[in-house]
Enzyme design. Structure first.
Site, mmCIF file in Angstrom:
data_model
loop_
_atom_site.group_PDB
_atom_site.id
_atom_site.type_symbol
_atom_site.label_atom_id
_atom_site.label_comp_id
_atom_site.label_asym_id
_atom_site.label_seq_id
_atom_site.Cartn_x
_atom_site.Cartn_y
_atom_site.Cartn_z
ATOM 1 N N ALA A 2 56.836 15.956 72.094
ATOM 2 C CA ALA A 2 56.506 14.534 71.956
ATOM 3 C C ALA A 2 55.066 14.248 72.372
ATOM 4 O O ALA A 2 54.448 13.309 71.862
ATOM 5 C CB ALA A 2 57.473 13.694 72.780
ATOM 6 N N THR A 3 54.527 15.038 73.278
ATOM 7 C CA THR A 3 53.123 14.831 73.677
ATOM 8 C C THR A 3 52.231 14.950 72.447
ATOM 9 O O THR A 3 51.377 14.090 72.186
ATOM 10 C CB THR A 3 52.706 15.886 74.729
ATOM 11 O OG1 THR A 3 53.500 15.673 75.902
ATOM 12 C CG2 THR A 3 51.238 15.790 75.081
ATOM 13 N N GLN A 19 63.128 9.339 74.896
ATOM 14 C CA GLN A 19 64.231 9.232 75.855
ATOM 15 C C GLN A 19 65.479 8.566 75.278
ATOM 16 O O GLN A 19 66.563 8.734 75.815
ATOM 17 C CB GLN A 19 63.777 8.469 77.109
ATOM 18 C CG GLN A 19 62.708 9.196 77.928
ATOM 19 C CD GLN A 19 63.227 10.461 78.609
ATOM 20 O OE1 GLN A 19 64.425 10.777 78.581
ATOM 21 N NE2 GLN A 19 62.326 11.217 79.216
ATOM 22 N N SER A 52 61.440 14.578 71.006
ATOM 23 C CA SER A 52 61.242 15.872 71.642
ATOM 24 C C SER A 52 62.570 16.605 71.765
ATOM 25 O O SER A 52 63.569 16.011 72.169
ATOM 26 C CB SER A 52 60.650 15.636 73.032
ATOM 27 O OG SER A 52 60.548 16.843 73.736
ATOM 28 N N HIS A 79 63.539 19.184 73.831
ATOM 29 C CA HIS A 79 64.114 19.583 75.129
ATOM 30 C C HIS A 79 64.721 18.430 75.915
ATOM 31 O O HIS A 79 65.311 18.637 76.973
ATOM 32 C CB HIS A 79 63.098 20.375 75.981
ATOM 33 C CG HIS A 79 61.957 19.588 76.534
ATOM 34 N ND1 HIS A 79 61.681 19.518 77.878
ATOM 35 C CD2 HIS A 79 61.009 18.838 75.919
ATOM 36 C CE1 HIS A 79 60.598 18.774 78.063
ATOM 37 N NE2 HIS A 79 60.179 18.354 76.897
ATOM 38 N N CYS A 137 50.325 13.492 90.765
ATOM 39 C CA CYS A 137 49.290 14.070 91.606
ATOM 40 C C CYS A 137 47.971 13.983 90.850
ATOM 41 O O CYS A 137 47.807 14.603 89.813
ATOM 42 C CB CYS A 137 49.643 15.510 91.904
ATOM 43 S SG CYS A 137 48.601 16.193 93.176
HETATM 44 N N1 PMP Z 1 57.327 10.644 75.983
HETATM 45 C C1 PMP Z 1 58.239 10.392 76.915
HETATM 46 C C2 PMP Z 1 58.819 9.021 77.022
HETATM 47 C C3 PMP Z 1 58.661 11.411 77.770
HETATM 48 O O1 PMP Z 1 59.586 11.141 78.699
HETATM 49 C C4 PMP Z 1 58.101 12.704 77.632
HETATM 50 C C5 PMP Z 1 58.510 13.843 78.547
HETATM 51 N N2 PMP Z 1 58.434 13.571 79.918
HETATM 52 C C6 PMP Z 1 57.133 12.921 76.647
HETATM 53 C C7 PMP Z 1 56.777 11.861 75.839
HETATM 54 C C8 PMP Z 1 56.507 14.262 76.443
HETATM 55 O O2 PMP Z 1 57.400 15.110 75.783
HETATM 56 P P1 PMP Z 1 57.134 16.668 75.601
HETATM 57 O O3 PMP Z 1 57.549 17.315 76.865
HETATM 58 O O4 PMP Z 1 57.997 17.065 74.445
HETATM 59 O O5 PMP Z 1 55.702 16.860 75.280
#
Ligand code: PMP
Length: 392
Positions: A71-72, A186, A206, A208, A334
Site C-alpha cells: 500500500a505504501t 485497513q 495491501s 499482508h 521515532c
Molecule cells: N496505509 C495504511 C492505512 C496502513 O495501515 C499501512 C500499513 N501500516 C500502509 C498504508 C502501508 O502498507 P504496506 O505495508 O503494504 O506498505
C-alpha cells in the site's frame, strides 16, 4: 506464558490456506509473466486470476488493478502519479494545483503529499478531523474548490479503526471535479468496501493486512483516473505502463487467495461478529480490572477488530515492553532518535501526554478467547507495574 499477537493492523499472520495456494507457484512455476511462451502465459494467467479476486474485494474492475509492492507504493503512485501527470499536462499554467489529505492519513500519504508540496509541485491543505477521529464532510466542503486536483482520505484509520464517510466525501469530490484517492488498506477484509458504490476513483490495498503475504499490494482505479496518472517506476511497461518490474507471481497469487478468503468470510459475516465480540471483551475486562481505562476515537463507527485504549498514568512504550509476550503497538513514531506521540491522536485533539498513554490493540482471524484472557492478565500486570514505578 504463551505469545499473543494483537497487532493485526501492523501485519496479519499468513493464512495457511494462502500458503497452500502459493507453494505450488514457488515450487513448480517458472517463467516471467510477460514472456509469450507457454511458461510465461501460465504465470500471466495465474496473475490474472488474482486480479479478478483482488478487484472483486473492492468492487473494482480487474483491468483497473495495478499490482505494487504494497500500500505504501500504491499511495505513492496515486499521489505522485496524479500530480506528475497534471504538471506535465499543464506546463506553465496549472489550474488544479492543490491537494487535500486528511490529518490522520498513513505516513505513506502524508509524507508523499509533504514531499510534493515541499518541491513546489502542489499546495497541500490538510483536512482536520473531529474529536472522534473522522473527516466531517462540511469541513471538506469548505476546502474544496475547482483548483483541487486530488483528495486523499482513508476508509478506516489504522490506529483507531475509525471510519470515514467515504460515500459522502466522494459526492462532494465528484462535484468539484477532483480525483478521490482512498487508502482502503485497513478496511478491506474487515468490513465491506465497494469503490464503485462509494465513488472512490483510486483505492490502495495491501496483502499482508488480510492474512496474505508481505510485499504485495495494489492500486485499483477507474479507467479514467488511471489515465490521469504518470508512473512512479519506469521500465518494461508492466501493469498498464504504470508500474514497471517483473511481477511477484507467487505473492500476487497469495494476495488473490487472501482476497478470496476475505470475501468468503465477509459473506458469512461471522468473522467480524466474532472478532468484535473478542475486542469488546478485551476492553471490558481491562476496564473492570483497572481504573483509568478509556478508548480513543468514536467507538460507534469503527472497524470490528481495533481498539485504541488509553491507560491513564501509564507510559505506553513502557507498558508494551512490560507486557511481552503480548504484541500490541503504540502509535508513537521515532523521529531522529526522539519518540514523538501519534500524529493521529494529536490530530484528534489529544494532548501529548494522553497520546503517550495510548496503546492500539488489533485482533483478527486467528485471535482466540484464550488469547484475550492471557492478554488481559498480562496487560493489567504491566499497567500496574508501570503506574507503580511512576509513583516511586
Ligand atoms: N496505509 C495504511 C492505512 C496502513 O495501515 C499501512 C500499513 N501500516 C500502509 C498504508 C502501508 O502498507 P504496506 O505495508 O503494504 O506498505
Amino acid at each position: 506464558m504463551s505469545e499473543v499477537y494483537l497487532d493485526y493492523n501492523a501485519s496479519a499472520p499468513l493464512d495457511p490456506r494462502v500458503m497452500d495456494a502459493m507453494v505450488p507457484v514457488l515450487r513448480e512455476s517458472v517463467g516471467n509473466a510477460s514472456s509469450v511462451h507457454r511458461f510465461g502465459r501460465r504465470q500471466a494467467a495465474a496473475v490474472n486470476d488474482a486480479r479478478d479476486l483482488v478487484s472483486a474485494l473492492v468492487g473494482g474492475r480487474a483491468s483497473g488493478v495495478v499490482f505494487t509492492s504494497g500500500a505504501t507504493e500504491a499511495n505513492n503512485l496515486a499521489l505522485r502519479g496524479a500530480v506528475d501527470f497534471a504538471v506535465a499536462a499543464n506546463t506553465g499554467k496549472q489550474r488544479r494545483q492543490r491537494i487535500l489529505i486528511s490529518a490522520v492519513e498513513h505516513s505513506s500519504v502524508s509524507q508523499t503529499a509533504g514531499w510534493l508540496s515541499d518541491r513546489g509541485l502542489v499546495k497541500l491543505d490538510v483536512i482536520g478531523v473531529t474529536e472522534g477521529g473522522y473527516v466531517d464532510s462540511n469541513v471538506l466542503v469548505g476546502l474544496l474548490d475547482d483548483d483541487v486536483l486530488l483528495v486523499s482520505v482513508m476508509a478506516a484509520n489504522s490506529e483507531t479503526g475509525v471510519l470515514n464517510p467515504i460515500t459522502e466525501i466522494a459526492e462532494h469530490v465528484r462535484t468539484s471535479g477532483a480525483i478521490l484517492h482512498c487508502d482502503a488498506t485497513q478496511i478491506v477484509g474487515r468490513l465491506p468496501f465497494d469503490m464503485n458504490a462509494s465513488g472512490a476513483d483510486l483505492v490502495s490495498v495491501s496483502s499482508h493486512k488480510i492474512c496474505g503475504p508481505g510485499g504485495v499490494g495494489a492500486l485499483i482505479g477507474t479507467h479514467r483516473a488511471l489515465q490521469q496518472l504518470e508512473p512512479v517506476l519506469y521500465g518494461g511497461g508492466h501493469e498498464r505502463g504504470l508500474r514497471s518490474g517483473s511481477l511477484n507471481v507467487a505473492g500476487i497469487v497469495g494476495f488473490g487467495e487472501a482476497a478470496r478468503l476475505a470475501m468468503q468470510e465477509q459473506e458469512q459475516g461471522l468473522e467480524a461478529i466474532r472478532v468484535s465480540a473478542l475486542r469488546d471483551s478485551l476492553v471490558e475486562r481491562l476496564q473492570s480490572n483497572l481504573a483509568g481505562v478509556s478508548q480513543n476515537g468514536d467507538t460507534s463507527r469503527r472497524l470490528p477488530n481495533t481498539a485504541s485504549i488509553r491507560f491513564e498514568g501509564a507510559d505506553a512504550e513502557a507498558v508494551v515492553v512490560n507486557m511481552d509476550p503480548i504484541a500490541a503497538s503504540t502509535g508513537s513514531a521515532c523521529n531522529a532518535g526522539s519518540i514523538e506521540p501519534s500524529e493521529v491522536l494529536l490530530a484528534m485533539g489529544l494532548s501529548r501526554e494522553t497520546a503517550f498513554e495510548s496503546i492500539r490493540f488489533s485482533l483478527g482471524r486467528f485471535t482466540t478467547e484464550a488469547d484475550i484472557s492471557t492478554a488481559v492478565e498480562s496487560v493489567a500486570k504491566a499497567i500496574t507495574r508501570v503506574r507503580a514505578l511512576k509513583q516511586v
